[in-house]
Write a protein that holds these residues in place. Structure first.
Motif, PDB file in Angstrom:
ATOM      1  N   HIS A 198      -7.944   2.076  -1.501  1.00 21.68           N
ATOM      2  CA  HIS A 198      -7.075   1.954  -2.603  1.00 21.68           C
ATOM      3  C   HIS A 198      -6.728   0.293  -2.766  1.00 21.68           C
ATOM      4  O   HIS A 198      -6.367  -0.062  -4.106  1.00 21.68           O
ATOM      5  CB  HIS A 198      -5.987   2.752  -2.701  1.00 21.68           C
ATOM      6  CG  HIS A 198      -6.352   4.300  -2.718  1.00 21.68           C
ATOM      7  ND1 HIS A 198      -5.339   5.316  -2.293  1.00 21.68           N
ATOM      8  CD2 HIS A 198      -7.608   4.790  -2.565  1.00 21.68           C
ATOM      9  CE1 HIS A 198      -6.136   6.403  -2.497  1.00 21.68           C
ATOM     10  NE2 HIS A 198      -7.415   6.235  -2.724  1.00 21.68           N
ATOM     11  N   LEU A 235      -0.643   8.580  -1.275  1.00 25.45           N
ATOM     12  CA  LEU A 235      -1.746   8.113  -1.344  1.00 25.45           C
ATOM     13  C   LEU A 235      -2.383   8.119  -2.728  1.00 25.45           C
ATOM     14  O   LEU A 235      -3.079   7.257  -3.148  1.00 25.45           O
ATOM     15  CB  LEU A 235      -2.425   9.027  -0.108  1.00 25.45           C
ATOM     16  CG  LEU A 235      -2.682   8.421   1.148  1.00 25.45           C
ATOM     17  CD1 LEU A 235      -3.304   9.446   2.029  1.00 25.45           C
ATOM     18  CD2 LEU A 235      -3.300   7.202   1.139  1.00 25.45           C
ATOM     19  N   ARG A 249      -7.960   5.228   3.548  1.00 25.34           N
ATOM     20  CA  ARG A 249      -7.784   5.556   2.007  1.00 25.34           C
ATOM     21  C   ARG A 249      -6.855   4.752   1.713  1.00 25.34           C
ATOM     22  O   ARG A 249      -6.938   4.073   0.524  1.00 25.34           O
ATOM     23  CB  ARG A 249      -7.401   6.887   1.893  1.00 25.34           C
ATOM     24  CG  ARG A 249      -8.509   7.896   2.090  1.00 25.34           C
ATOM     25  CD  ARG A 249      -8.215   9.596   1.631  1.00 25.34           C
ATOM     26  NE  ARG A 249      -7.085   9.870   2.728  1.00 25.34           N
ATOM     27  CZ  ARG A 249      -6.527  11.066   2.674  1.00 25.34           C
ATOM     28  NH1 ARG A 249      -6.644  11.702   1.502  1.00 25.34           N
ATOM     29  NH2 ARG A 249      -5.749  11.318   3.718  1.00 25.34           N
ATOM     30  N   SER A 250      -5.914   4.401   2.298  1.00 22.61           N
ATOM     31  CA  SER A 250      -4.757   3.224   2.177  1.00 22.61           C
ATOM     32  C   SER A 250      -5.476   1.851   1.721  1.00 22.61           C
ATOM     33  O   SER A 250      -5.297   1.373   0.798  1.00 22.61           O
ATOM     34  CB  SER A 250      -3.722   3.049   2.746  1.00 22.61           C
ATOM     35  OG  SER A 250      -2.669   4.091   2.790  1.00 22.61           O
ATOM     36  N   LEU A 301       3.289  10.254   3.389  1.00 27.32           N
ATOM     37  CA  LEU A 301       2.076   9.702   2.971  1.00 27.32           C
ATOM     38  C   LEU A 301       1.018  10.474   2.189  1.00 27.32           C
ATOM     39  O   LEU A 301       0.392  10.014   1.306  1.00 27.32           O
ATOM     40  CB  LEU A 301       1.285   9.103   4.186  1.00 27.32           C
ATOM     41  CG  LEU A 301       1.766   7.921   5.006  1.00 27.32           C
ATOM     42  CD1 LEU A 301       0.998   7.631   6.265  1.00 27.32           C
ATOM     43  CD2 LEU A 301       1.792   6.823   3.931  1.00 27.32           C
ATOM     44  N   SER A 304      -1.467   5.163  -4.631  1.00 25.14           N
ATOM     45  CA  SER A 304      -1.198   4.006  -4.135  1.00 25.14           C
ATOM     46  C   SER A 304      -1.794   2.804  -4.768  1.00 25.14           C
ATOM     47  O   SER A 304      -1.100   1.776  -4.791  1.00 25.14           O
ATOM     48  CB  SER A 304      -1.796   4.035  -2.632  1.00 25.14           C
ATOM     49  OG  SER A 304      -2.966   4.392  -2.383  1.00 25.14           O
ATOM     50  N   ARG A 305      -2.877   3.157  -5.275  1.00 22.33           N
ATOM     51  CA  ARG A 305      -3.491   1.914  -6.174  1.00 22.33           C
ATOM     52  C   ARG A 305      -2.827   1.446  -7.188  1.00 22.33           C
ATOM     53  O   ARG A 305      -2.429   0.302  -7.352  1.00 22.33           O
ATOM     54  CB  ARG A 305      -4.808   2.402  -6.473  1.00 22.33           C
ATOM     55  CG  ARG A 305      -5.694   1.165  -7.294  1.00 22.33           C
ATOM     56  CD  ARG A 305      -6.775   1.706  -8.087  1.00 22.33           C
ATOM     57  NE  ARG A 305      -6.520   2.853  -9.108  1.00 22.33           N
ATOM     58  CZ  ARG A 305      -5.922   2.361 -10.143  1.00 22.33           C
ATOM     59  NH1 ARG A 305      -5.759   1.203 -10.828  1.00 22.33           N
ATOM     60  NH2 ARG A 305      -5.642   3.564 -11.085  1.00 22.33           N
ATOM     61  N   SER A 329      -3.487   8.661   6.623  1.00 28.23           N
ATOM     62  CA  SER A 329      -4.330   7.711   5.613  1.00 28.23           C
ATOM     63  C   SER A 329      -5.732   7.530   5.749  1.00 28.23           C
ATOM     64  O   SER A 329      -6.491   7.520   4.910  1.00 28.23           O
ATOM     65  CB  SER A 329      -3.441   6.468   5.348  1.00 28.23           C
ATOM     66  OG  SER A 329      -2.176   6.760   5.054  1.00 28.23           O
ATOM     67  N   CYS A 342      -1.621  -3.228   5.713  1.00 29.84           N
ATOM     68  CA  CYS A 342      -1.985  -1.904   5.090  1.00 29.84           C
ATOM     69  C   CYS A 342      -2.116  -0.940   6.055  1.00 29.84           C
ATOM     70  O   CYS A 342      -2.863  -1.314   7.311  1.00 29.84           O
ATOM     71  CB  CYS A 342      -3.277  -2.308   4.222  1.00 29.84           C
ATOM     72  SG  CYS A 342      -3.708  -0.720   3.492  1.00 29.84           S
ATOM     73  N   ASN A 343      -1.616   0.198   5.947  1.00 34.17           N
ATOM     74  CA  ASN A 343      -1.449   1.419   7.025  1.00 34.17           C
ATOM     75  C   ASN A 343      -3.144   1.640   7.369  1.00 34.17           C
ATOM     76  O   ASN A 343      -3.689   1.883   6.485  1.00 34.17           O
ATOM     77  CB  ASN A 343      -0.929   2.734   6.493  1.00 34.17           C
ATOM     78  CG  ASN A 343       0.553   2.577   7.065  1.00 34.17           C
ATOM     79  OD1 ASN A 343       1.290   1.641   7.039  1.00 34.17           O
ATOM     80  ND2 ASN A 343       1.011   3.809   7.291  1.00 34.17           N
ATOM     81  N   ASP A 398       0.938  -1.174  -0.105  1.00 35.31           N
ATOM     82  CA  ASP A 398      -0.017  -0.147   0.056  1.00 35.31           C
ATOM     83  C   ASP A 398       0.823   1.317   0.147  1.00 35.31           C
ATOM     84  O   ASP A 398       0.420   2.321  -0.254  1.00 35.31           O
ATOM     85  CB  ASP A 398      -0.928  -0.001   1.401  1.00 35.31           C
ATOM     86  CG  ASP A 398      -0.256   0.068   2.525  1.00 35.31           C
ATOM     87  OD1 ASP A 398       0.917  -0.674   2.504  1.00 35.31           O
ATOM     88  OD2 ASP A 398      -0.532   0.915   3.473  1.00 35.31           O
ATOM     89  N   LYS A 399       2.203   1.109   0.183  1.00 36.16           N
ATOM     90  CA  LYS A 399       2.839   2.432   0.386  1.00 36.16           C
ATOM     91  C   LYS A 399       4.247   2.284  -0.100  1.00 36.16           C
ATOM     92  O   LYS A 399       5.399   1.990   0.545  1.00 36.16           O
ATOM     93  CB  LYS A 399       2.955   2.934   1.888  1.00 36.16           C
ATOM     94  CG  LYS A 399       3.280   1.995   2.716  1.00 36.16           C
ATOM     95  CD  LYS A 399       3.551   2.376   4.378  1.00 36.16           C
ATOM     96  CE  LYS A 399       3.947   1.308   5.130  1.00 36.16           C
ATOM     97  NZ  LYS A 399       4.305   1.609   6.604  1.00 36.16           N
TER      98      LYS A 399
END
Length: 424
Positions: free
Chosen positions: A163, A124, A159-160, A120, A127-128, A156, A150-151, A90-91
């Protein structure tokens, strides 16, 4: 049309029929022995009949006509697909411009958390897309199953996770992934318990945690909160435990106590990293490992090299389940990841199982979730009729060579679907 991602790998290399024969596949038949020593691996050529994602039959290769469509492996070795059981999809910096991590010397975990908060907002929006690039990288290397942390943090929010779920939905049927809701900035420190609980209804399989003493400052309260979320929502637990000294050992003991008195947690706790195990005395390690095995506790290790070596061989001897993962491919924590689980198998062989044929072949287990072509006696254990059609075609003569040489992979199947490569 096939879609090319930032990784440059086709994420949909082409459909194959639901019912077909994969011909001319090299499979392992047994070990070659010289006296009492294993010196090689016998192989043969086989045809695999595959239907609706499962292997129906394994028969000697033949050129006889068939009414079913046929795809040729052209003699390549079949291996079980790989499982990356500790990664952060995710990041990541992967797929973006080169960016090395900031200097770490003299910085604490709290300094790193503060830095991540500043990074971040830029990660963000992409990230997807970058998660999809990472999935393509994993598929290219033969990994079709993962566990991604995943955070869940104040920056975030959720939202992380949103995504990451979008990315995984785009790969439905081609890639399987368990999600760990990970309070990277501290479960108590960042006051994210409400967000963690909200995330439990968003496809999350595990409640995560992080260094309850060094980050949250209150070991028992932090662990109790983590386990409370898991019990209330019927989830497993996968905690990052970097603490290598007495606080890490105390946390492990407290978690074992909790699992032993909570039936719903048995078989559902993973200790990621768990560096404190490397610093226990032999007697303490054995006693702890026996408790872990009895409660079904798993250790997920990236097989680190450095000042202290994880006692993975002893843990396995004591019956503790082991997993591995590639963790960071490239992000603010590390630039060195390859996304290739054969790298982990190769490193495991160098550190623990040895350079001989048998040891190399056993090292593959850390990459496949303990699925091996041959059992310890040299009898074929995989593939068998009824098995899921999850396999990698590698340019190697046997699994020992694949581990030692980290052989190229030319095609990858997940549930009978060709998810990387091309065959004729």
């Amino acid at each position: 049309m096939a879609r090319t991602t930032t990784a440059g790998v086709q994420s949909n290399p082409g459909a194959v029929p639901a019912h077909f024969i994969l011909t001319d596949v090299t499979l392992e038949d047994g070990f070659v022995r010289d006296g009492g020593e294993i010196i090689g691996t016998r192989t043969g050529r086989y045809d695999l009949e595959i239907k609706d994602g499962r292997i129906l039959s394994v028969t000697p290769a033949t050129a006889a006509p068939s009414a079913l469509p046929r795809l040729s492996a052209e003699g390549r070795l079949a291996l079980p697909t790989f499982r990356d059981m500790h990664i952060h999809l995710d990041k990541t910096f992967y797929g973006g411009p080169w960016q090395a991590p900031r200097p770490r010397k003299g910085k604490t975990i709290m300094d790193m958390i503060a830095l991540e908060r500043t990074l971040l907002p830029d990660l963000l929006p992409v990230s997807r897309e970058r998660a999809e690039g990472m999935i393509d990288l994993l598929l290219k290397h033969g990994t079709t199953t993962a566990r991604s942390h995943c955070n869940i943090d104040p920056v975030s929010g959720l939202r992380s996770l949103e995504h990451l779920n979008q990315a995984l939905e785009n790969y439905r049927g081609r890639f399987s992934c368990e999600i760990v809701a990970f309070p990277q900035h501290g479960l108590l420190l960042s006051e994210v318990e409400p967000l963690m609980r909200e995330s439990m209804g968003m496809g999350v399989a595990f409640v995560g945690g992080l260094d309850p003493t060094n980050v949250d400052g209150r070991m028992e309260a932090s662990l109790d909160a983590m386990f409370g979320i898991a019990v209330d929502h019927d989830k497993g637990v996968d905690i990052h435990l970097h603490e290598s000294g007495p606080s890490g050992a105390a946390a492990i003991r407290y978690m074992l106590d909790t699992v032993e008195r909570t039936p719903s947690l048995k078989g559902r706790l993973t200790l990621s990293h768990a560096f404190a195990l490397a610093n226990l005395s032999p007697a303490d390690l054995d006693a702890t490992a026996e408790r872990m095995a009895a409660s079904g506790v798993t250790v997920a290790s990236t097989i680190p090299i450095g000042r202290s070596m994880m006692p993975l061989a002893r843990l396995r001897e004591k019956g503790v389940r082991l997993m591995s993962g590639t963790d960071s491919v490239i992000d603010m924590w590390s630039p060195f990841g390859s996304g290739d689980m054969l790298d982990k198998a190769n490193l495991h062989a160098q550190l623990y199982s040895g350079s001989d044929e048998f040891g190399l072949s056993r090292a593959l287990a850390i990459a496949t979730g303990d699925v091996l072509p041959l059992n310890d006696a040299g009898e074929r254990a995989w593939p068998k009729p009824g098995d899921a059609a999850d396999l990698v075609l590698a340019d190697a003569s046997c699994s020992a060579e694949a581990v030692a040489r980290k052989s190229e992979r030319s095609a990858v199947f997940h549930k009978g679907r060709l998810v990387f490569g091309a065959l004729t």
